[in-house]
Design an enzyme around this catalytic site. Structure first.
Site, PDB file in Angstrom:
ATOM      1  N   LYS A 140       0.825  -1.215   0.000  1.00  0.00           N
ATOM      2  CA  LYS A 140       0.000   0.000   0.000  1.00  0.00           C
ATOM      3  C   LYS A 140       0.855   1.260   0.000  1.00  0.00           C
ATOM      4  O   LYS A 140       0.601   2.194  -0.755  1.00  0.00           O
ATOM      5  CB  LYS A 140      -0.932   0.014   1.218  1.00  0.00           C
ATOM      6  CG  LYS A 140      -1.935  -1.107   1.269  1.00  0.00           C
ATOM      7  CD  LYS A 140      -2.948  -0.888   2.381  1.00  0.00           C
ATOM      8  CE  LYS A 140      -2.314  -0.791   3.753  1.00  0.00           C
ATOM      9  NZ  LYS A 140      -1.625  -2.013   4.174  1.00  0.00           N
ATOM     10  N   ARG A 157      -9.714   2.709   8.892  1.00  0.00           N
ATOM     11  CA  ARG A 157      -9.406   1.381   9.437  1.00  0.00           C
ATOM     12  C   ARG A 157     -10.628   0.726  10.071  1.00  0.00           C
ATOM     13  O   ARG A 157     -10.610  -0.467  10.345  1.00  0.00           O
ATOM     14  CB  ARG A 157      -8.301   1.470  10.494  1.00  0.00           C
ATOM     15  CG  ARG A 157      -6.915   1.742   9.940  1.00  0.00           C
ATOM     16  CD  ARG A 157      -5.891   1.755  11.056  1.00  0.00           C
ATOM     17  NE  ARG A 157      -4.558   2.054  10.577  1.00  0.00           N
ATOM     18  CZ  ARG A 157      -3.670   1.167  10.167  1.00  0.00           C
ATOM     19  NH1 ARG A 157      -4.000  -0.110  10.169  1.00  0.00           N
ATOM     20  NH2 ARG A 157      -2.471   1.526   9.754  1.00  0.00           N
ATOM     21  N   ARG A 207      12.998  -8.751   4.731  1.00  0.00           N
ATOM     22  CA  ARG A 207      13.262  -7.330   4.944  1.00  0.00           C
ATOM     23  C   ARG A 207      14.290  -7.130   6.056  1.00  0.00           C
ATOM     24  O   ARG A 207      14.275  -7.818   7.068  1.00  0.00           O
ATOM     25  CB  ARG A 207      11.951  -6.612   5.305  1.00  0.00           C
ATOM     26  CG  ARG A 207      12.043  -5.111   5.277  1.00  0.00           C
ATOM     27  CD  ARG A 207      10.684  -4.484   5.075  1.00  0.00           C
ATOM     28  NE  ARG A 207       9.700  -4.888   6.089  1.00  0.00           N
ATOM     29  CZ  ARG A 207       8.428  -4.502   6.060  1.00  0.00           C
ATOM     30  NH1 ARG A 207       7.998  -3.741   5.073  1.00  0.00           N
ATOM     31  NH2 ARG A 207       7.599  -4.893   7.001  1.00  0.00           N
TER      32      ARG A 207
END
Length: 219
Positions: free
Chosen positions: A14, A89, A128
């Site tokens: 996103k 949210r 990551r």
């Protein structure tokens, strides 16, 4: 006026897509996380109120988050719309966002749901690495450092955040999906939900989103 809502679990992309779309469409990228940091750093009334809840380990109430978003959308650079990342949210936030949009003579949509298989998300996030000094982000496969486990920028060691451990990722995805499901249905019921295949190269995801936005604009 175009308000684009991005939905998706952590690691779906996103934030990356919001930045690219912001540049392509000349619309501001409105991130709820950035808004909280900005308001708290600037010591605004909303920021101080949010900080009180955070310091107590409590969730920031919807009305505080909504107030921050309203304040951001009233700025001059958002007159043509915005790319919303991390907001809404909850259903109350989504309801309030529709009210804000109507007051500004606009409507909300499309809502783009970036779908990525859970194991792909685990792969993305488990690879990551973040540098100790300044938080520069790398990926062992997609964006590796020049020297293993060393930041290219400041030479500090890289580490894996606990949030990026495979089992943690799976739990986060399951929790987030349970929270996001009502929002997905909320926007589906309004006829503005568009599902995007997030399991593609980033540029291909952006191209698919831009094609959807072009179709929406042509209706």
């Amino acid at each position: 006026m175009l308000y684009v809502v991005l939905l998706g679990v952590p690691g779906a992309g996103k934030g990356t897509q919001a930045k690219w779309l912001s540049a392509a469409l000349a619309l501001p990228h409105v991130s709820s996380g950035d808004l909280f940091r900005e308001q708290m750093q600037n010591g605004t009334e909303l920021g101080i109120e949010a900080q009180r809840y955070i310091d107590r380990g409590e969730l920031v109430p919807d009305q505080v988050t909504i107030g921050m978003v309203r304040d951001r959308l009233e700025r001059s650079d958002a007159r043509a719309g915005a790319i919303l990342d991390g907001f809404p949210r909850t259903i109350p936030q989504a309801d309030a966002f529709e009210v804000i949009a109507r007051e500004m003579g606009a409507s909300v949509g499309p809502a783009l749901h970036l779908r990525v298989p859970i194991e792909r998300l685990v792969d993305r996030m488990a690879g990551r690495r973040v540098c100790q000094k300044s938080g520069h982000v790398y990926h062992l496969v997609y964006n590796p450092p020049k020297k293993p486990e060393i930041c290219d920028v400041d030479g500090s060691d890289l580490f894996q955040r606990e949030d990026d451990l495979p089992e943690t990722v799976r739990k986060r995805v399951q929790v987030y999906e349970s929270l996001t499901a009502p929002l997905v249905e909320f926007y589906r019921a309004r006829g503005v939900l568009q599902v995007v295949d997030g399991d593609q190269p980033m540029a291909a995801v952006t191209a698919e989103i831009l094609a959807i936005l072009g179709q929406e604009a042509g209706r």
